[in-house]
Design a protein around this motif. Structure first.
Motif, PDB file in Angstrom:
ATOM      1  N   THR A  23       1.169  10.197  -0.308  1.00 45.67           N
ATOM      2  CA  THR A  23       0.040   9.624   0.404  1.00 45.67           C
ATOM      3  C   THR A  23      -0.158   8.210  -0.099  1.00 45.67           C
ATOM      4  O   THR A  23       0.068   7.913  -1.270  1.00 45.67           O
ATOM      5  CB  THR A  23      -1.249  10.431   0.180  1.00 45.67           C
ATOM      6  OG1 THR A  23      -1.535  10.440  -1.194  1.00 45.67           O
ATOM      7  CG2 THR A  23      -1.107  11.839   0.703  1.00 45.67           C
ATOM      8  N   GLU A  24      -0.580   7.385   0.780  1.00 50.03           N
ATOM      9  CA  GLU A  24      -0.791   5.989   0.427  1.00 50.03           C
ATOM     10  C   GLU A  24      -2.205   5.602   0.816  1.00 50.03           C
ATOM     11  O   GLU A  24      -2.634   5.840   1.945  1.00 50.03           O
ATOM     12  CB  GLU A  24       0.222   5.109   1.173  1.00 50.03           C
ATOM     13  CG  GLU A  24       0.130   3.654   0.835  1.00 50.03           C
ATOM     14  CD  GLU A  24       1.196   2.836   1.544  1.00 50.03           C
ATOM     15  OE1 GLU A  24       0.862   1.739   1.994  1.00 50.03           O
ATOM     16  OE2 GLU A  24       2.339   3.309   1.657  1.00 50.03           O
ATOM     17  N   VAL A  25      -2.905   5.039  -0.117  1.00 51.74           N
ATOM     18  CA  VAL A  25      -4.247   4.551   0.156  1.00 51.74           C
ATOM     19  C   VAL A  25      -4.188   3.038   0.071  1.00 51.74           C
ATOM     20  O   VAL A  25      -3.772   2.471  -0.942  1.00 51.74           O
ATOM     21  CB  VAL A  25      -5.271   5.102  -0.847  1.00 51.74           C
ATOM     22  CG1 VAL A  25      -6.648   4.505  -0.596  1.00 51.74           C
ATOM     23  CG2 VAL A  25      -5.293   6.620  -0.793  1.00 51.74           C
ATOM     24  N   VAL A  26      -4.591   2.402   1.141  1.00 51.16           N
ATOM     25  CA  VAL A  26      -4.577   0.948   1.196  1.00 51.16           C
ATOM     26  C   VAL A  26      -5.998   0.461   1.428  1.00 51.16           C
ATOM     27  O   VAL A  26      -6.697   0.948   2.311  1.00 51.16           O
ATOM     28  CB  VAL A  26      -3.657   0.450   2.347  1.00 51.16           C
ATOM     29  CG1 VAL A  26      -3.710  -1.056   2.438  1.00 51.16           C
ATOM     30  CG2 VAL A  26      -2.248   0.963   2.140  1.00 51.16           C
ATOM     31  N   VAL A  27      -6.412  -0.480   0.614  1.00 50.75           N
ATOM     32  CA  VAL A  27      -7.736  -1.067   0.756  1.00 50.75           C
ATOM     33  C   VAL A  27      -7.559  -2.555   1.032  1.00 50.75           C
ATOM     34  O   VAL A  27      -6.926  -3.263   0.254  1.00 50.75           O
ATOM     35  CB  VAL A  27      -8.596  -0.860  -0.507  1.00 50.75           C
ATOM     36  CG1 VAL A  27      -9.944  -1.530  -0.357  1.00 50.75           C
ATOM     37  CG2 VAL A  27      -8.727   0.615  -0.809  1.00 50.75           C
ATOM     38  N   ASP A  28      -8.083  -2.986   2.162  1.00 54.19           N
ATOM     39  CA  ASP A  28      -8.059  -4.412   2.500  1.00 54.19           C
ATOM     40  C   ASP A  28      -9.426  -4.995   2.266  1.00 54.19           C
ATOM     41  O   ASP A  28     -10.442  -4.418   2.667  1.00 54.19           O
ATOM     42  CB  ASP A  28      -7.677  -4.609   3.980  1.00 54.19           C
ATOM     43  CG  ASP A  28      -6.187  -4.436   4.213  1.00 54.19           C
ATOM     44  OD1 ASP A  28      -5.418  -4.741   3.296  1.00 54.19           O
ATOM     45  OD2 ASP A  28      -5.831  -4.005   5.326  1.00 54.19           O
TER      46      ASP A  28
END
Length: 84
Positions: A77-82
């Protein structure tokens, strides 16, 4: 085609014989059948693991259950925060 089954490769004979027993056919047809089936099984497993109605834990359990000595399924799983 010849498949070495001597020495360090003795395990191959057992694997081929298990496939022949499973498919209830001769060793040559068993090898061909397994080679035909594996890509289809992998694609089906990928489709199951990508289902939206499964939890992350369910996906991980399925991946672990269906992994083999030669083929491993992993759930990443990948969590990306922009931030702007």
């Amino acid at each position: 085609m010849r498949i070495r089954t001597d020495g360090d490769y003795a395990y191959r004979r057992d694997a081929i014989e298990r496939a022949a027993d499973f498919y209830d056919c001769n060793k040559t047809k068993a090898v061909v059948s397994a080679c035909d089936d594996v890509p289809k099984f992998v694609q089906a497993i990928r489709q199951v693991l990508e289902r939206d109605d499964l939890t992350l834990e369910q996906r991980r359990e399925i991946a672990e259950t269906l992994s083999t000595r030669a083929l491993t399924f992993e759930i990443d799983t990948e969590v990306v925060v922009d931030t702007d």
